[in-house]
Design a protein around this motif. Sequence first.
Motif, PDB file in Angstrom:
ATOM      1  N   ILE A 240       0.807  -1.104  -0.020  1.00  0.00           N
ATOM      2  CA  ILE A 240      -0.017  -0.114   0.043  1.00  0.00           C
ATOM      3  C   ILE A 240       0.792   1.348  -0.015  1.00  0.00           C
ATOM      4  CG2 ILE A 240      -1.690   1.519   1.426  1.00  0.00           C
ATOM      5  CD1 ILE A 240      -2.880  -1.049  -0.045  1.00  0.00           C
ATOM      6  N   LEU A 241       1.978   1.162   0.827  1.00  0.00           N
ATOM      7  CA  LEU A 241       2.641   2.326   1.034  1.00  0.00           C
ATOM      8  C   LEU A 241       3.828   2.587  -0.117  1.00  0.00           C
ATOM      9  CD1 LEU A 241       3.483   2.688   4.756  1.00  0.00           C
ATOM     10  CD2 LEU A 241       1.746   3.513   3.534  1.00  0.00           C
ATOM     11  N   THR A 242       4.067   1.654  -1.125  1.00  0.00           N
ATOM     12  CA  THR A 242       5.092   1.623  -2.214  1.00  0.00           C
ATOM     13  C   THR A 242       4.619   1.569  -3.358  1.00  0.00           C
ATOM     14  OG1 THR A 242       5.554  -0.814  -1.850  1.00  0.00           O
ATOM     15  CG2 THR A 242       7.018   0.754  -0.470  1.00  0.00           C
ATOM     16  N   LYS A 243       3.405   0.912  -3.220  1.00  0.00           N
ATOM     17  CA  LYS A 243       2.792   0.750  -4.682  1.00  0.00           C
ATOM     18  C   LYS A 243       1.316   1.020  -4.893  1.00  0.00           C
ATOM     19  CE  LYS A 243       4.515  -3.193  -5.004  1.00  0.00           C
ATOM     20  NZ  LYS A 243       4.911  -4.561  -5.577  1.00  0.00           N
ATOM     21  N   PRO A 244       0.660   2.090  -4.194  1.00  0.00           N
ATOM     22  CA  PRO A 244      -0.628   2.449  -3.918  1.00  0.00           C
ATOM     23  C   PRO A 244      -1.312   2.277  -5.428  1.00  0.00           C
ATOM     24  CG  PRO A 244       0.628   4.402  -3.660  1.00  0.00           C
ATOM     25  CD  PRO A 244       1.430   3.418  -3.847  1.00  0.00           C
ATOM     26  N   ARG A 245      -2.597   1.930  -5.312  1.00  0.00           N
ATOM     27  CA  ARG A 245      -3.212   1.902  -6.776  1.00  0.00           C
ATOM     28  C   ARG A 245      -4.150   3.025  -6.921  1.00  0.00           C
ATOM     29  NH1 ARG A 245      -4.588  -2.970  -4.576  1.00  0.00           N
ATOM     30  NH2 ARG A 245      -6.871  -2.513  -4.487  1.00  0.00           N
ATOM     31  N   GLU A 246      -4.845   3.423  -5.749  1.00  0.00           N
ATOM     32  CA  GLU A 246      -5.781   4.586  -5.824  1.00  0.00           C
ATOM     33  C   GLU A 246      -5.016   5.798  -5.800  1.00  0.00           C
ATOM     34  OE1 GLU A 246      -9.012   4.038  -6.531  1.00  0.00           O
ATOM     35  OE2 GLU A 246      -8.497   1.900  -6.429  1.00  0.00           O
ATOM     36  N   THR A 247      -5.766   6.910  -6.292  1.00  0.00           N
ATOM     37  CA  THR A 247      -5.286   8.261  -6.439  1.00  0.00           C
ATOM     38  C   THR A 247      -5.127   8.711  -4.717  1.00  0.00           C
ATOM     39  OG1 THR A 247      -6.183   8.712  -8.409  1.00  0.00           O
ATOM     40  CG2 THR A 247      -5.715  10.486  -7.267  1.00  0.00           C
ATOM     41  N   TYR A 248      -6.236   8.491  -4.057  1.00  0.00           N
ATOM     42  CA  TYR A 248      -6.561   9.158  -2.765  1.00  0.00           C
ATOM     43  C   TYR A 248      -5.255   8.623  -1.972  1.00  0.00           C
ATOM     44  CZ  TYR A 248      -8.217  10.217   2.128  1.00  0.00           C
ATOM     45  OH  TYR A 248      -8.252  10.710   3.079  1.00  0.00           O
ATOM     46  N   THR A 249      -5.009   7.405  -2.135  1.00  0.00           N
ATOM     47  CA  THR A 249      -3.941   6.813  -1.235  1.00  0.00           C
ATOM     48  C   THR A 249      -2.506   7.287  -1.705  1.00  0.00           C
ATOM     49  OG1 THR A 249      -5.049   4.409  -1.318  1.00  0.00           O
ATOM     50  CG2 THR A 249      -2.829   4.470  -0.513  1.00  0.00           C
ATOM     51  N   LYS A 250      -2.588   7.477  -2.948  1.00  0.00           N
ATOM     52  CA  LYS A 250      -0.991   8.142  -3.286  1.00  0.00           C
ATOM     53  C   LYS A 250      -1.040   9.497  -2.769  1.00  0.00           C
ATOM     54  CE  LYS A 250      -1.192   5.874  -7.828  1.00  0.00           C
ATOM     55  NZ  LYS A 250      -1.399   6.205  -9.578  1.00  0.00           N
ATOM     56  N   SER A 251      -2.206  10.256  -2.691  1.00  0.00           N
ATOM     57  CA  SER A 251      -2.106  11.590  -2.222  1.00  0.00           C
ATOM     58  C   SER A 251      -1.522  11.533  -0.833  1.00  0.00           C
ATOM     59  CB  SER A 251      -3.478  12.210  -2.273  1.00  0.00           C
ATOM     60  OG  SER A 251      -3.662  13.424  -1.552  1.00  0.00           O
TER      61      SER A 251
END
Length: 560
Positions: A240-251
């Motif tokens: 989740i922290l190195t390869k987030p899929r969702e834009t919100y997680t990336k944010s």
Amino acid sequence: MSFLKIKDLSVDYKMRKETVYAAKNVNIEVNKGEILGLVGESGSGKSTVGNAIINLIDEPGKVSGGSVMLGDLNIHTDPNNVIKYRGRKIGLIFQDPQTSLNPILTIGEQLIETIQTHLDINKDEAKNRAINLLKEVGIRDAENRFDNYPHQFSGGMRQRVVISLSLCCEPELLIADEPTTALDVSIQSQILDLIKKLTKERNLAVILITHDMGVIAETADRVAVMRSGNVVEIGITKDILTKPRETYTKSLVSSVPPTNKKISRFVIIEKENNDNKENNLKILNRWTKKEIIKQDLIQVKDLSKSFDDNFFTESIKNSVMAVNGVSFKVKEGESFGLVGESGSGKSTIAKMIVNLFKPSSGEIFFDNVCITKIKKNSEMMKFRKQIQMIFQDPYSSLNGRLKVRDIVSEPIKLHNPLISKNDLDSYVFDLLESVELTQNSADRYPHEFSGGQRQRISIARALATQPRLLVCDEPTSALDVSIQAQILNLLKDLQEQLNLTILFISHDLPVVRQMCDRIGVLRDGKLCEVSNTEDLFLNPQHDYTKELLHLMPKIESIYN
């Protein structure tokens, strides 16, 4: 097999004109011996999910759908199940250990009461169990501390007591809601290590609710990301922290201040406002900017402050030395950070600089004038105009009975009583726009704004007198990471455009690294070390500084 299964859980709040969906069809599973991190901004629904598991949803809210399974038991089918297992099979750790404990009962009384409520044992057996629990969570001299009251413990020790309360009936599920938010980095590290240790030793299933991604990186096995009541992404923490899929997680991930390098600006994928520099041009036209010649704007010389502790009985007074012989300088246009744990003296120094506290000894110079010797209020007013403060809690620092227009205009009228109403309104609108708030915000009250917006109002008020020095006392500690990033970007822009000098006080080392040119490290009222920011992070000289840097949660640790 998963021990906790949450399936299609929904929580609604039926209001007069609308229904607010605090959680929508949430699906989460947690295994024994596992820590699941639940992250998201304020209002995302993460605490709602934790409270819904044990049916602690306040009216007018209710669990409107879904199921919560503990093993093979659906605990929501019968209200008695929740009451039966709350405290017995399910333990809770709340954010604020002070309000979680009864101040008029000793620690021992509270532990015994909880144990005997859920277990059929006598008082002596309950006391022995309680003392062993206190020892297990790291309370030294547990037999004697057993009869102490909550106020006789430090914040970290109180949180250990709360953890012992949550474990006293040997639960199988532990829900920890922001258990380290109010704690310093060293105490935070101890509490997180304790939770990890207990998870493995007791084979607990743990839900760790937090907005601190560094804590998640170093503690959680898996993580679920929530937004607006929905789980937007769930998986192994590293993924989740190195390869987030969702834009919100990336944010969310990109908004976290890095600990291993200094960046010029925080990246905000979803909500970066690039118009703020244009908005600030209106303020620039009003601002009386002094050319920066890198002279010392602030000089603190041998500053000390002691407080009389009247707590002890028989009128015995003990002098507590909050600040002890501190000296440092801040150049004009510079951002200088003061870091240290609670009780280190950093906020006391800030309050002396803005003349809220009088020093016991020592001197403070502002632009080569010793402001600690000024006695006339009329003379001090000249310096109050040039030195403004942004406080930690944007809600309690704003008058809830005043509209934003009055809050922001009050310092303007104080220092310029002859200003016309039209000019005053125009100035207020420009200030609000400079902190990325609309003109319509002027006619609303503080409670109608989010935490981040309230802090913007506080910044607008601080800028109203056109100060040269801005004292920021933990200005983002109560904010989510994405909102924190917006506020820090705003402060960076304003400093650059308005030639502001900033004294930035925090115990959040990653934030200080991004915001400050130099840093002073405080411990027990004394200055341990002063250094350029990158020198301090790359080559700390004092053992205490090395310890703080070692203990701070590092989101980068997940890459190793």
